[in-house]
Enzyme design. Sequence first.
Site, mmCIF file in Angstrom:
data_model
loop_
_atom_site.group_PDB
_atom_site.id
_atom_site.type_symbol
_atom_site.label_atom_id
_atom_site.label_comp_id
_atom_site.label_asym_id
_atom_site.label_seq_id
_atom_site.Cartn_x
_atom_site.Cartn_y
_atom_site.Cartn_z
ATOM 1 N N ARG A 1 0.918 15.049 12.293
ATOM 2 C CA ARG A 1 1.325 14.794 10.910
ATOM 3 C C ARG A 1 1.663 16.088 10.151
ATOM 4 O O ARG A 1 1.005 16.466 9.190
ATOM 5 C CB ARG A 1 0.257 14.009 10.155
ATOM 6 N N PRO A 2 2.632 16.861 10.615
ATOM 7 C CA PRO A 2 2.979 18.126 9.946
ATOM 8 C C PRO A 2 3.492 17.903 8.524
ATOM 9 O O PRO A 2 3.848 16.785 8.145
ATOM 10 C CB PRO A 2 4.079 18.704 10.830
ATOM 11 N N ILE A 3 3.542 18.966 7.733
ATOM 12 C CA ILE A 3 4.042 18.889 6.348
ATOM 13 C C ILE A 3 5.175 19.900 6.098
ATOM 14 O O ILE A 3 5.533 20.184 4.958
ATOM 15 C CB ILE A 3 2.899 19.154 5.343
ATOM 16 N N ASP A 4 5.730 20.412 7.208
ATOM 17 C CA ASP A 4 6.762 21.458 7.070
ATOM 18 C C ASP A 4 7.954 21.017 6.225
ATOM 19 O O ASP A 4 8.513 21.806 5.454
ATOM 20 C CB ASP A 4 7.232 21.918 8.451
ATOM 21 N N LEU A 5 8.337 19.755 6.296
ATOM 22 C CA LEU A 5 9.517 19.290 5.544
ATOM 23 C C LEU A 5 9.202 19.164 4.047
ATOM 24 O O LEU A 5 10.065 19.416 3.202
ATOM 25 C CB LEU A 5 10.038 17.980 6.115
ATOM 26 N N ARG B 1 -8.752 -0.126 4.768
ATOM 27 C CA ARG B 1 -7.895 0.769 3.990
ATOM 28 C C ARG B 1 -6.590 0.089 3.587
ATOM 29 O O ARG B 1 -6.002 0.421 2.573
ATOM 30 C CB ARG B 1 -7.530 1.998 4.849
ATOM 31 N N LYS C 1 0.853 -1.206 0.000
ATOM 32 C CA LYS C 1 0.000 0.000 0.000
ATOM 33 C C LYS C 1 0.881 1.245 0.000
ATOM 34 O O LYS C 1 0.652 2.186 -0.762
ATOM 35 C CB LYS C 1 -0.883 0.011 1.245
ATOM 36 N N ASN C 2 1.907 1.258 0.821
ATOM 37 C CA ASN C 2 2.718 2.469 0.984
ATOM 38 C C ASN C 2 3.730 2.670 -0.126
ATOM 39 O O ASN C 2 4.446 3.668 -0.146
ATOM 40 C CB ASN C 2 3.390 2.479 2.366
ATOM 41 N N CYS D 1 -4.168 13.183 12.196
ATOM 42 C CA CYS D 1 -4.996 11.977 12.262
ATOM 43 C C CYS D 1 -4.843 11.434 13.680
ATOM 44 O O CYS D 1 -4.173 12.017 14.517
ATOM 45 C CB CYS D 1 -4.556 10.958 11.219
ATOM 46 N N ARG E 1 -4.803 11.136 3.774
ATOM 47 C CA ARG E 1 -3.794 12.169 3.802
ATOM 48 C C ARG E 1 -2.655 11.923 2.793
ATOM 49 O O ARG E 1 -1.971 12.844 2.371
ATOM 50 C CB ARG E 1 -3.247 12.367 5.199
ATOM 51 N N ASP F 1 4.863 0.945 12.011
ATOM 52 C CA ASP F 1 3.619 0.337 11.513
ATOM 53 C C ASP F 1 3.439 -1.097 11.981
ATOM 54 O O ASP F 1 2.395 -1.698 11.735
ATOM 55 C CB ASP F 1 3.592 0.367 9.975
HETATM 56 C C1 EPZ Z 1 4.425 7.082 5.975
HETATM 57 O O1 EPZ Z 1 3.679 8.165 6.508
HETATM 58 C C2 EPZ Z 1 3.481 5.897 5.968
HETATM 59 N N1 EPZ Z 1 2.316 6.180 5.122
HETATM 60 C C3 EPZ Z 1 3.016 5.596 7.401
HETATM 61 O O2 EPZ Z 1 2.210 4.418 7.345
HETATM 62 C C4 EPZ Z 1 4.245 5.311 8.251
HETATM 63 O O3 EPZ Z 1 3.846 5.091 9.588
HETATM 64 C C5 EPZ Z 1 5.204 6.509 8.190
HETATM 65 O O4 EPZ Z 1 5.555 6.768 6.811
HETATM 66 C C6 EPZ Z 1 6.479 6.271 8.976
HETATM 67 O O5 EPZ Z 1 7.142 5.145 8.485
HETATM 68 C C7 EPZ Z 1 2.458 6.072 3.782
HETATM 69 O O6 EPZ Z 1 3.518 5.759 3.265
HETATM 70 C C8 EPZ Z 1 1.233 6.352 2.965
HETATM 71 P P1 EPZ Z 1 6.597 10.530 7.906
HETATM 72 P P2 EPZ Z 1 4.303 9.675 6.452
HETATM 73 O O7 EPZ Z 1 6.493 11.753 7.079
HETATM 74 O O8 EPZ Z 1 5.030 9.869 5.187
HETATM 75 C C9 EPZ Z 1 7.340 13.870 11.142
HETATM 76 C C10 EPZ Z 1 0.330 3.074 7.744
HETATM 77 O O9 EPZ Z 1 -0.153 2.592 8.779
HETATM 78 N N2 EPZ Z 1 7.237 14.822 10.011
HETATM 79 O O10 EPZ Z 1 7.804 9.669 7.773
HETATM 80 O O11 EPZ Z 1 3.220 10.630 6.801
HETATM 81 C C11 EPZ Z 1 5.972 13.393 11.578
HETATM 82 O O12 EPZ Z 1 5.442 14.246 12.548
HETATM 83 C C12 EPZ Z 1 0.825 4.507 7.756
HETATM 84 O O13 EPZ Z 1 0.454 2.462 6.651
HETATM 85 C C13 EPZ Z 1 7.550 16.164 10.233
HETATM 86 O O14 EPZ Z 1 7.917 16.557 11.339
HETATM 87 O O15 EPZ Z 1 5.333 9.600 7.665
HETATM 88 C C14 EPZ Z 1 6.213 12.036 12.160
HETATM 89 O O16 EPZ Z 1 6.544 12.178 13.529
HETATM 90 C C15 EPZ Z 1 0.638 5.179 9.093
HETATM 91 N N3 EPZ Z 1 7.431 17.045 9.197
HETATM 92 C C16 EPZ Z 1 7.460 11.542 11.415
HETATM 93 O O17 EPZ Z 1 7.986 12.661 10.698
HETATM 94 C C17 EPZ Z 1 7.015 16.641 7.945
HETATM 95 O O18 EPZ Z 1 6.947 17.491 7.023
HETATM 96 C C18 EPZ Z 1 7.160 10.434 10.435
HETATM 97 O O19 EPZ Z 1 6.358 10.948 9.423
HETATM 98 C C19 EPZ Z 1 6.692 15.286 7.746
HETATM 99 C C20 EPZ Z 1 6.807 14.389 8.792
#
Ligand code: EPZ
Length: 418
Positions: free
Chosen positions: A122-126, A397, A22-23, A117, A93, A305
């Site tokens: 789940r910030p998007i700053d990066l 999902r 899925k991911n 969620c 998302r 996960d």
């Molecule tokens: C992906 O989410 C996966 N989803 C998640 O799987 C998975 O848990 C996660 O990576 C971590 O491995 C998909 O691939 C669709 P991140 P993503 O950005 O990309 C911080 C599932 O159950 N962060 O690596 O959203 C954030 O707060 C789902 O299949 C920032 O600070 O994860 C978090 O603490 C759940 N700023 C950490 O990074 C940002 O701009 C991990 O988030 C982005 C993230």
Amino acid sequence: MSKIIVKKSPPLKGTIRVNGSKNSILPILAASLLSKEKCILNEIPDLKDVEVMCEVLTSLGADVKRKKRGIIEINSYNIDNYEAPYELIRKMRASFLVLGPLLARLGRARVSMPGGCAIGSRPIDLHLKGFKALGAQIDATGGYVNAYTEKLTGNTIYLDFPSVGATENIIMAASLAEGEAVIENAAEEPEIVDLANFINNMGGNIIGAGTKTIRIKGVKELHGAEHTVIPDRIEAGTYMIAAAITNGDLRIENVLTSHIQPVIAKLREAGVYIHENGDHVRVNANHILKAVDIKTLPYPGFPTDMQAQFMALLSVSKGTSLINETIFENRFMHADELKRMGADIKIEGNSAIIKGKNKLAGAPVSATDLRAGAALILAGLIADGETEITNIHHIQRGYAGIINKLKNVGAKIDLIEA
Ligand code: EPZ
């Protein structure tokens, strides 16, 4: 409301085949926007999240066809809409991953902010830091991200946290930029490698995916490609725990064991027998398992996960375990549900202390996110009596066919449609 009923089941025995990841599928579907030609994706399971991402691509003007089981054809020649609306992004998302390709393809994008969620803010700053570094003007107000650029130009981007989504969005934006972009402290997950392989199959020039430093040399355009996504390592890990928790013996097919070594290592530490045989594993355990400590980390560390599913297993292992969740700030909601079934779990900050019990008792419980839902199914397989799981849309999902896959190996599990 539909629900899943799980009853105490005998040790699971037989074979389960794992779906495409899925991911991996979600970013690769978004990446198909980068080409004006047809892309063909294989091994795509029937998942709600895949359906939503296809809806988003269609709303942007792509022609998306679901062919015979498992194949999707996307033709993004006519991308004429650069806005991804809130009602679609709200549903999933990961749709936010269309922002990078839209910027690369059209020079502009208006995408609803995904919001938080259950498991975290789940910030998007990066993501935005990366787009700005590539030359985009970003206005993130009013619940939308408005992005605009005359052209994207390669740059060096350091990710303060190795965010999977930010790494994917920046790779996609940089693929059609001028010059070379370098992502430092990039996420190293296998899904990043799969995405880079797909874009390289389209004529892209990405090296270093799977390491902390990824170099993306922008190209003028990307042609269509055919791609088979990697197996879902989290689905594989979930079924491995199903074998372990029921003291069963399962052959799990379509597994890349190199993607799941931390889970294999921890299961072996707990006393589970795991035989790695190329593209499948044999998992059996015919005794009480031992307590182990888990710390979730970015890949190649133990995957967040798999944390909920492992907590279910540790709830009935012998001894006291410690789980330290370092990725998301609120990913222990399944603990309260497991405690309704008699589990002995104490939460202190981002740590959970689990004292293994001899048994659990079935109860009405609620899935709080995708992986928490899977954990409740696993606990229900060994709990006395009946466990009724609601909010099962979370489970649907990300686990295509989970009811039948488990039924076929002896689980007493049924879906009660509302
Ligand atoms: C992906 O989410 C996966 N989803 C998640 O799987 C998975 O848990 C996660 O990576 C971590 O491995 C998909 O691939 C669709 P991140 P993503 O950005 O990309 C911080 C599932 O159950 N962060 O690596 O959203 C954030 O707060 C789902 O299949 C920032 O600070 O994860 C978090 O603490 C759940 N700023 C950490 O990074 C940002 O701009 C991990 O988030 C982005 C993230």
